[in-house]
Design a protein around this motif. Structure first.
Motif, mmCIF file in Angstrom:
data_model
loop_
_atom_site.group_PDB
_atom_site.id
_atom_site.type_symbol
_atom_site.label_atom_id
_atom_site.label_comp_id
_atom_site.label_asym_id
_atom_site.label_seq_id
_atom_site.Cartn_x
_atom_site.Cartn_y
_atom_site.Cartn_z
ATOM 1 N N SER A 120 89.278 16.954 34.318
ATOM 2 C CA SER A 120 88.177 17.523 35.084
ATOM 3 C C SER A 120 86.939 16.653 34.951
ATOM 4 O O SER A 120 86.606 16.175 33.859
ATOM 5 C CB SER A 120 87.847 18.936 34.589
ATOM 6 O OG SER A 120 88.817 19.841 35.039
ATOM 7 N N ASN A 121 86.259 16.478 36.066
ATOM 8 C CA ASN A 121 85.041 15.675 36.120
ATOM 9 C C ASN A 121 83.992 16.464 36.876
ATOM 10 O O ASN A 121 84.325 17.233 37.771
ATOM 11 C CB ASN A 121 85.308 14.359 36.856
ATOM 12 C CG ASN A 121 86.487 13.623 36.258
ATOM 13 O OD1 ASN A 121 86.362 12.930 35.280
ATOM 14 N ND2 ASN A 121 87.661 13.799 36.862
ATOM 15 N N ASN A 137 85.603 17.634 28.054
ATOM 16 C CA ASN A 137 86.204 18.238 26.862
ATOM 17 C C ASN A 137 87.510 17.584 26.421
ATOM 18 O O ASN A 137 88.395 18.246 25.893
ATOM 19 C CB ASN A 137 86.378 19.746 27.046
ATOM 20 C CG ASN A 137 85.042 20.454 27.077
ATOM 21 O OD1 ASN A 137 84.015 19.907 26.684
ATOM 22 N ND2 ASN A 137 85.040 21.679 27.541
ATOM 23 N N CYS A 138 87.627 16.274 26.650
ATOM 24 C CA CYS A 138 88.776 15.510 26.158
ATOM 25 C C CYS A 138 88.318 14.761 24.903
ATOM 26 O O CYS A 138 87.562 13.790 25.018
ATOM 27 C CB CYS A 138 89.257 14.505 27.199
ATOM 28 S SG CYS A 138 89.958 15.258 28.657
ATOM 29 N N PRO A 139 88.761 15.182 23.744
ATOM 30 C CA PRO A 139 88.308 14.536 22.503
ATOM 31 C C PRO A 139 88.572 13.032 22.513
ATOM 32 O O PRO A 139 89.667 12.574 22.810
ATOM 33 C CB PRO A 139 89.141 15.227 21.419
ATOM 34 C CG PRO A 139 89.567 16.530 22.037
ATOM 35 C CD PRO A 139 89.699 16.255 23.510
ATOM 36 N N GLY A 142 86.189 11.674 26.796
ATOM 37 C CA GLY A 142 85.230 12.023 27.834
ATOM 38 C C GLY A 142 83.984 12.706 27.330
ATOM 39 O O GLY A 142 83.687 12.724 26.136
ATOM 40 N N ASP A 143 83.273 13.273 28.285
ATOM 41 C CA ASP A 143 82.027 13.978 28.006
ATOM 42 C C ASP A 143 82.320 15.435 27.662
ATOM 43 O O ASP A 143 83.417 15.930 27.893
ATOM 44 C CB ASP A 143 81.119 13.920 29.250
ATOM 45 C CG ASP A 143 80.740 12.494 29.609
ATOM 46 O OD1 ASP A 143 80.137 11.818 28.752
ATOM 47 O OD2 ASP A 143 81.042 12.061 30.732
ATOM 48 N N LYS A 144 81.311 16.099 27.149
ATOM 49 C CA LYS A 144 81.428 17.523 26.834
ATOM 50 C C LYS A 144 80.727 18.322 27.913
ATOM 51 O O LYS A 144 79.725 17.892 28.476
ATOM 52 C CB LYS A 144 80.803 17.806 25.473
ATOM 53 C CG LYS A 144 81.541 17.135 24.351
ATOM 54 C CD LYS A 144 80.943 17.489 23.021
ATOM 55 C CE LYS A 144 81.830 16.856 21.963
ATOM 56 N NZ LYS A 144 81.158 16.537 20.771
ATOM 57 N N PHE A 187 97.130 21.982 29.994
ATOM 58 C CA PHE A 187 96.051 21.116 30.418
ATOM 59 C C PHE A 187 95.851 20.033 29.370
ATOM 60 O O PHE A 187 95.950 20.259 28.173
ATOM 61 C CB PHE A 187 94.742 21.897 30.594
ATOM 62 C CG PHE A 187 94.737 22.762 31.814
ATOM 63 C CD1 PHE A 187 94.866 22.203 33.076
ATOM 64 C CD2 PHE A 187 94.593 24.129 31.714
ATOM 65 C CE1 PHE A 187 94.862 22.991 34.213
ATOM 66 C CE2 PHE A 187 94.567 24.922 32.848
ATOM 67 C CZ PHE A 187 94.709 24.347 34.094
ATOM 68 N N ILE A 188 95.546 18.833 29.833
ATOM 69 C CA ILE A 188 95.344 17.702 28.946
ATOM 70 C C ILE A 188 94.145 17.935 28.043
ATOM 71 O O ILE A 188 94.187 17.648 26.857
ATOM 72 C CB ILE A 188 95.143 16.398 29.772
ATOM 73 C CG1 ILE A 188 96.402 16.127 30.588
ATOM 74 C CG2 ILE A 188 94.782 15.234 28.885
ATOM 75 C CD1 ILE A 188 96.231 15.062 31.650
#
Length: 190
Positions: A120-121, A137-139, A142-144, A187-188
């Motif tokens: 998600s972006n 929220n991809c540890p 990505g961004d939070k 979900f990834i």
């Protein structure tokens, strides 16, 4: 599903629940005009190409299944992707008969439809800027989502930062459509 046998041929009729709206000639003309929009000095096609570049960077193996990867087709659609507007929740592009409008001060959630590729972006159009928060929220990747909320509260003076909008951002996964090819897949990113 209904099955009819006519003159030795089997005819299968499938119904879909993606959209009950009939596409007639007027819809085709409207969709063709949809690509003509411009915002922040960019055409809709340019913005969609930025989204495609983000997704192709996050899911480089997508082009093994789909030879062009994420791309903008001739109808000005970003193939294999949904886009939802958090400011105007009726402004969406999930099916071929929907036309999203990019507007200043609006916040968009975009992701691949396939669950296994669904990073998600969030893209925000703020004046001349197109700010993109990637792989939410991809540890380590990505961004939070909290970064998005902070940006909206601190930088988006042109829009009303109300609690309902903040809740839509925090619950971004509820504003997408996903296809699960593997029923055991998750979900990834959370």
């Amino acid at each position: 599903m209904k099955c009819y046998i006519h003159s030795g041929f089997i005819v299968l009729l499938f119904s879909t629940c993606i959209s009950s709206r009939r596409t007639d000639r007027k819809d085709i003309i409207d969709i063709a005009a949809c690509c003509q929009d411009t915002i922040a000095g960019r055409s809709k096609k340019e913005i969609l190409n930025v989204f495609a570049d983000v997704l192709n960077g996050l899911v480089p193996n997508y082009n093994r299944t789909y030879t062009k990867g994420f791309h903008v087709n001739n109808a000005c659609r970003l193939e294999g992707v949904f886009i939802c507007d958090f400011v105007d929740t009726l402004n969406v592009e999930r099916t071929y008969n929907e036309c999203i409008k990019f507007l200043d001060g609006h916040i968009y959630h975009f992701s691949a439809i396939e669950n296994e590729s669904s990073y998600s972006n969030i893209a925000i159009i703020n004046g001349e800027d197109l700010k993109i928060f990637r792989a939410l929220n991809c540890p380590g990747k990505g961004d939070k989502v909290e970064d998005v909320v902070r940006y909206v509260k601190n930088s988006m003076t042109g829009i009303i930062s109300n609690e309902a909008l903040i809740q839509r951002i925090l619950n971004y996964r509820q504003y997408g459509i996903y296809v699960m090819e593997d029923p055991h897949a998750e979900f990834i990113c959370k």
